[in-house]
Motif scaffolding. Structure first.
Motif, PDB file in Angstrom:
ATOM      1  N   ASP A 131       0.813  -1.219   0.000  1.00 22.35           N
ATOM      2  CA  ASP A 131       0.000   0.000   0.000  1.00 22.35           C
ATOM      3  C   ASP A 131       0.846   1.267   0.000  1.00 22.35           C
ATOM      4  N   VAL A 132       2.121   1.135   0.290  1.00 20.93           N
ATOM      5  CA  VAL A 132       3.005   2.303   0.274  1.00 20.93           C
ATOM      6  C   VAL A 132       3.108   2.900  -1.134  1.00 20.93           C
ATOM      7  N   VAL A 133       2.884   2.087  -2.153  1.00 19.66           N
ATOM      8  CA  VAL A 133       2.960   2.559  -3.540  1.00 19.66           C
ATOM      9  C   VAL A 133       1.899   3.626  -3.803  1.00 19.66           C
ATOM     10  N   ALA A 134       0.725   3.484  -3.198  1.00 27.40           N
ATOM     11  CA  ALA A 134      -0.348   4.460  -3.406  1.00 27.40           C
ATOM     12  C   ALA A 134      -0.026   5.803  -2.771  1.00 27.40           C
ATOM     13  N   ARG A 135       0.925   5.835  -1.855  1.00 27.48           N
ATOM     14  CA  ARG A 135       1.282   7.088  -1.194  1.00 27.48           C
ATOM     15  C   ARG A 135       2.346   7.881  -1.956  1.00 27.48           C
ATOM     16  N   ILE A 136       2.876   7.325  -3.008  1.00 32.29           N
ATOM     17  CA  ILE A 136       3.940   7.998  -3.758  1.00 32.29           C
ATOM     18  C   ILE A 136       3.500   9.349  -4.319  1.00 32.29           C
ATOM     19  N   PRO A 137       2.316   9.475  -4.944  1.00 26.18           N
ATOM     20  CA  PRO A 137       1.936  10.809  -5.441  1.00 26.18           C
ATOM     21  C   PRO A 137       1.879  11.867  -4.340  1.00 26.18           C
ATOM     22  N   ASP A 138       1.345  11.518  -3.168  1.00 24.91           N
ATOM     23  CA  ASP A 138       1.299  12.473  -2.064  1.00 24.91           C
ATOM     24  C   ASP A 138       2.695  12.819  -1.563  1.00 24.91           C
ATOM     25  N   LEU A 139       3.555  11.820  -1.475  1.00 21.79           N
ATOM     26  CA  LEU A 139       4.917  12.070  -1.022  1.00 21.79           C
ATOM     27  C   LEU A 139       5.678  12.963  -2.003  1.00 21.79           C
ATOM     28  N   LEU A 140       5.477  12.733  -3.295  1.00 22.26           N
ATOM     29  CA  LEU A 140       6.124  13.583  -4.292  1.00 22.26           C
ATOM     30  C   LEU A 140       5.596  15.014  -4.228  1.00 22.26           C
ATOM     31  N   ALA A 141       4.284  15.168  -4.032  1.00 20.46           N
ATOM     32  CA  ALA A 141       3.696  16.508  -3.920  1.00 20.46           C
ATOM     33  C   ALA A 141       4.230  17.234  -2.690  1.00 20.46           C
ATOM     34  N   CYS A 142       4.337  16.534  -1.567  1.00 15.95           N
ATOM     35  CA  CYS A 142       4.883  17.148  -0.352  1.00 15.95           C
ATOM     36  C   CYS A 142       6.344  17.529  -0.536  1.00 15.95           C
ATOM     37  N   GLY A 143       7.097  16.649  -1.168  1.00 20.56           N
ATOM     38  CA  GLY A 143       8.504  16.954  -1.428  1.00 20.56           C
ATOM     39  C   GLY A 143       8.673  18.161  -2.336  1.00 20.56           C
ATOM     40  N   THR A 144       7.842  18.242  -3.359  1.00 20.05           N
ATOM     41  CA  THR A 144       7.900  19.381  -4.274  1.00 20.05           C
ATOM     42  C   THR A 144       7.519  20.665  -3.553  1.00 20.05           C
ATOM     43  N   HIS A 145       6.491  20.607  -2.731  1.00 22.81           N
ATOM     44  CA  HIS A 145       6.055  21.777  -1.977  1.00 22.81           C
ATOM     45  C   HIS A 145       7.158  22.259  -1.029  1.00 22.81           C
ATOM     46  N   GLU A 146       7.789  21.323  -0.327  1.00 25.53           N
ATOM     47  CA  GLU A 146       8.875  21.689   0.585  1.00 25.53           C
ATOM     48  C   GLU A 146      10.065  22.282  -0.168  1.00 25.53           C
ATOM     49  N   LEU A 147      10.357  21.726  -1.323  1.00 22.49           N
ATOM     50  CA  LEU A 147      11.471  22.258  -2.129  1.00 22.49           C
ATOM     51  C   LEU A 147      11.156  23.669  -2.613  1.00 22.49           C
ATOM     52  N   GLN A 148       9.926  23.914  -3.060  1.00 23.52           N
ATOM     53  CA  GLN A 148       9.533  25.255  -3.483  1.00 23.52           C
ATOM     54  C   GLN A 148       9.617  26.229  -2.314  1.00 23.52           C
ATOM     55  N   ARG A 149       9.135  25.805  -1.161  1.00 26.15           N
ATOM     56  CA  ARG A 149       9.175  26.670   0.006  1.00 26.15           C
ATOM     57  C   ARG A 149      10.606  26.984   0.419  1.00 26.15           C
ATOM     58  N   ALA A 150      11.479  25.999   0.319  1.00 22.61           N
ATOM     59  CA  ALA A 150      12.887  26.219   0.695  1.00 22.61           C
ATOM     60  C   ALA A 150      13.572  27.164  -0.292  1.00 22.61           C
TER      61      ALA A 150
END
Length: 155
Positions: A131-150
């Motif tokens: 089920d961790v595979v289904a969380r990949i889009p959310d994890l990528l979105a969070c990572g992108t958001h954090e990178l933009q914020r940084a």
């Protein structure tokens, strides 16, 4: 092209859905599938060419499908290997997936094959960690958001 790329993502998610058994994980995967189906490509109306944005969105979906497929395959292989090591009584593959003694492997096979409609099913066809595979889009979105914020915040 974008719809085809989305279909690839949904195909991977459906494959994951078939092999997960936890109810909360199944519900989450269904929600991710619905969200993926509802996605539309982002369009930048100020960009000189519409095709560039559409192509980048399509490439993102194809990359996501490839990443999810690779992670799912790796997760299944690792879990099977872990189960093989934990359940091995001897070094033979014929006893894999069958109960420990007092049941003999041949007796269990005989019982499973007596009915024409039944087939030998592996006891480990469900992979709880998949089920961790289904969380990949959310994890990528969070990572992108954090990178933009940084990148936006002054250091």
């Amino acid at each position: 092209a974008f719809q085809e790329a989305k279909r690839k993502v949904v195909d991977v998610l459906l494959e994951v859905y078939e092999h997960v058994c936890a109810p909360f994980a199944l519900q989450y995967i269904v929600q991710v599938i619905v969200d993926t189906i509802a996605q539309r490509p982002r369009v930048d109306l100020e960009a000189p060419y519409f095709g560039e944005g559409y192509m980048s969105e399509t490439l993102c979906q194809e990359s996501l499908a490839t990443l999810m497929s690779i992670i799912a395959r790796y997760q299944v292989e690792e879990e099977l290997e872990c189960v093989r090591k934990n359940c091995a009584r001897d070094d033979t593959e014929e006893s894999f997936g069958f109960p420990v003694p007092p049941f003999e492997v041949d007796q269990v096979k005989k019982v499973l094959l007596t009915h024409k409609s039944s087939s030998v099913l592996g006891i480990f066809d469900f992979f709880p960690s998949l089920d961790v595979v289904a969380r990949i889009p959310d994890l990528l979105a969070c990572g992108t958001h954090e990178l933009q914020r940084a990148l936006e915040s002054p250091s």
